[in-house]
Write a protein that holds these residues in place. Sequence first.
Motif, PDB file in Angstrom:
ATOM      1  N   ILE A  89       0.851  -1.188   0.000  1.00 50.03           N
ATOM      2  CA  ILE A  89       0.000   0.000   0.000  1.00 50.03           C
ATOM      3  C   ILE A  89       0.884   1.235   0.000  1.00 50.03           C
ATOM      4  CG2 ILE A  89      -1.749  -1.243   1.316  1.00 50.03           C
ATOM      5  CD1 ILE A  89      -1.004   0.697   3.708  1.00 50.03           C
ATOM      6  N   ASP A  90       0.288   2.373  -0.341  1.00 48.41           N
ATOM      7  CA  ASP A  90       1.003   3.631  -0.163  1.00 48.41           C
ATOM      8  C   ASP A  90       0.368   4.391   0.998  1.00 48.41           C
ATOM      9  OD1 ASP A  90      -1.228   5.215  -1.127  1.00 48.41           O
ATOM     10  OD2 ASP A  90      -0.608   4.707  -3.174  1.00 48.41           O
ATOM     11  N   GLU A  91       0.971   5.475   1.373  1.00 52.09           N
ATOM     12  CA  GLU A  91       0.547   6.186   2.582  1.00 52.09           C
ATOM     13  C   GLU A  91      -0.892   6.659   2.501  1.00 52.09           C
ATOM     14  OE1 GLU A  91       2.302   9.660   5.573  1.00 52.09           O
ATOM     15  OE2 GLU A  91       3.489   8.915   3.874  1.00 52.09           O
ATOM     16  N   SER A  92      -1.379   6.954   1.289  1.00 60.10           N
ATOM     17  CA  SER A  92      -2.758   7.429   1.139  1.00 60.10           C
ATOM     18  C   SER A  92      -3.781   6.349   1.492  1.00 60.10           C
ATOM     19  CB  SER A  92      -2.988   7.912  -0.295  1.00 60.10           C
ATOM     20  OG  SER A  92      -2.940   6.824  -1.202  1.00 60.10           O
ATOM     21  N   SER A 117      -5.575   4.600   6.073  1.00 62.34           N
ATOM     22  CA  SER A 117      -6.850   4.486   6.802  1.00 62.34           C
ATOM     23  C   SER A 117      -7.538   3.169   6.487  1.00 62.34           C
ATOM     24  CB  SER A 117      -7.771   5.660   6.453  1.00 62.34           C
ATOM     25  OG  SER A 117      -7.226   6.879   6.915  1.00 62.34           O
ATOM     26  N   ALA A 118      -7.539   2.769   5.218  1.00 61.80           N
ATOM     27  CA  ALA A 118      -8.163   1.498   4.841  1.00 61.80           C
ATOM     28  C   ALA A 118      -7.401   0.323   5.443  1.00 61.80           C
ATOM     29  CB  ALA A 118      -8.226   1.381   3.318  1.00 61.80           C
ATOM     30  N   ALA A 168      -1.258  -5.881   0.967  1.00 57.37           N
ATOM     31  CA  ALA A 168      -2.707  -5.923   1.109  1.00 57.37           C
ATOM     32  C   ALA A 168      -3.278  -6.784   0.002  1.00 57.37           C
ATOM     33  CB  ALA A 168      -3.303  -4.518   1.053  1.00 57.37           C
ATOM     34  N   ALA A 169      -4.257  -7.616   0.360  1.00 63.70           N
ATOM     35  CA  ALA A 169      -4.994  -8.421  -0.613  1.00 63.70           C
ATOM     36  C   ALA A 169      -6.309  -7.708  -0.903  1.00 63.70           C
ATOM     37  CB  ALA A 169      -5.245  -9.817  -0.060  1.00 63.70           C
ATOM     38  N   ALA A 217      -9.089  -6.822   1.678  1.00 63.67           N
ATOM     39  CA  ALA A 217      -9.667  -7.965   2.382  1.00 63.67           C
ATOM     40  C   ALA A 217      -8.727  -8.503   3.456  1.00 63.67           C
ATOM     41  CB  ALA A 217     -10.005  -9.072   1.397  1.00 63.67           C
ATOM     42  N   GLY A 218      -7.431  -8.269   3.312  1.00 59.13           N
ATOM     43  CA  GLY A 218      -6.440  -8.727   4.285  1.00 59.13           C
ATOM     44  C   GLY A 218      -5.172  -7.918   4.150  1.00 59.13           C
TER      45      GLY A 218
END
Length: 409
Positions: free
Chosen positions: A8-11, A14-15, A47-48, A55-56
Amino acid sequence: MTYPIRPIDESEWSAFGRVLEEAFGWTPHPTQSERFKAETEFDRTLAAFDGEDMAGVTAVFSLTMTVPGGRQLPVGGVTAVSVLPSHRRRGVLSSLMRRQLQDIRERGESVAALYASESLIYGRFGYGRAAGELSFRIATRASAFVPGAPHDPALRLRVAKPADVRPELEKLFASVVTRRPGRYERKSQTWDSVLADEEFDQRGSGPLRTILAEDDDGVRGYALFRIKSDWDANGLACGELRLNELEAADPAACALLWRSVLDRDLVTTVTGSRPVDDPLTTLLADPRQLRAGWQDELYARLVEVDRALTSRAYSAPVDVVIEVEDDVCPWNARRWRLTADPSGAECKAVDEQPDLTLPVNALGAAYLGEGALIERLHAGLLREHSPGAVRTLATAMSWGPKPWGGLVF
């Protein structure tokens, strides 16, 4: 069904955090989330995705960890392993863990380590319980030491605010981190968390306190703790001292620091978690007063068997052919000849008949020196083809002091 996996990236933080919250069933304080974010290496997250939704998730910290012999290795510190309740038993976790181990290998790390929220999960991914710890409760009125406990008249105690002596704490910790397998170097952000002292850090136990043991040459040890002050119905003090850390450079400093927390005024109980072989277990005149419960602590996984086994020290000579079973990291699933003694080790792939056959998680459990190879043999969880091979390997891989990470990552 397959789920695309990527960092993931920093944006997307939250997710990422929402998956953690759902999986663990907790809501961190905003400051806790910011601290974790500050320590996160975004290029080591995964992240999946189910469509546009996560989802994970999982992540890795780049650690420098001590292994038997005092050598420090780059180790992948696995953390934040989480799958949404809606996506359990769909292969999300398996896909994440397999991809993560491949990434760790590509980074050049031969060992991965983690703290398990549920101890039954990670064995199937090749992790073995490599360290245990004692969660203890001591009544201070019955905490006398044995005669002859170490003492140095040159030592003195100094009370200080932890933030004011942070450089001294960091220096002392750095001087002892290589003594025990499983300990790992602390980065600045880690120390920020160790010394954090906001209201939610205190959890009703008061401010973080420290006491230093020192002589004219400097600090030889420290204790970090909180005190929950209390009084019973008769007006008698019944405070609880909750020990966070106790680090010492030598036995005399260790004994003095233990006495300082056990003799604290208005405290009747001292609680905390320590290594299974902490000096306190033999310093107490009445060891039954250490009301301790054992629990699993650090888990280890050999990502590359040959590199991992040659990177640590051995307590005794060993020359065995080990057949490793590993269906997650297939490059490990072959026969390896380990030849080692206290002067060094060599591990190379061979086609010889094996002396023993074992799953890779058994090697992970033994890797840091605590070991349970004999117990696994008796339980029928590994196979011995040459009589005495398991005992020889177990003796060589054993180490003291016992492993202990000491700080969850």
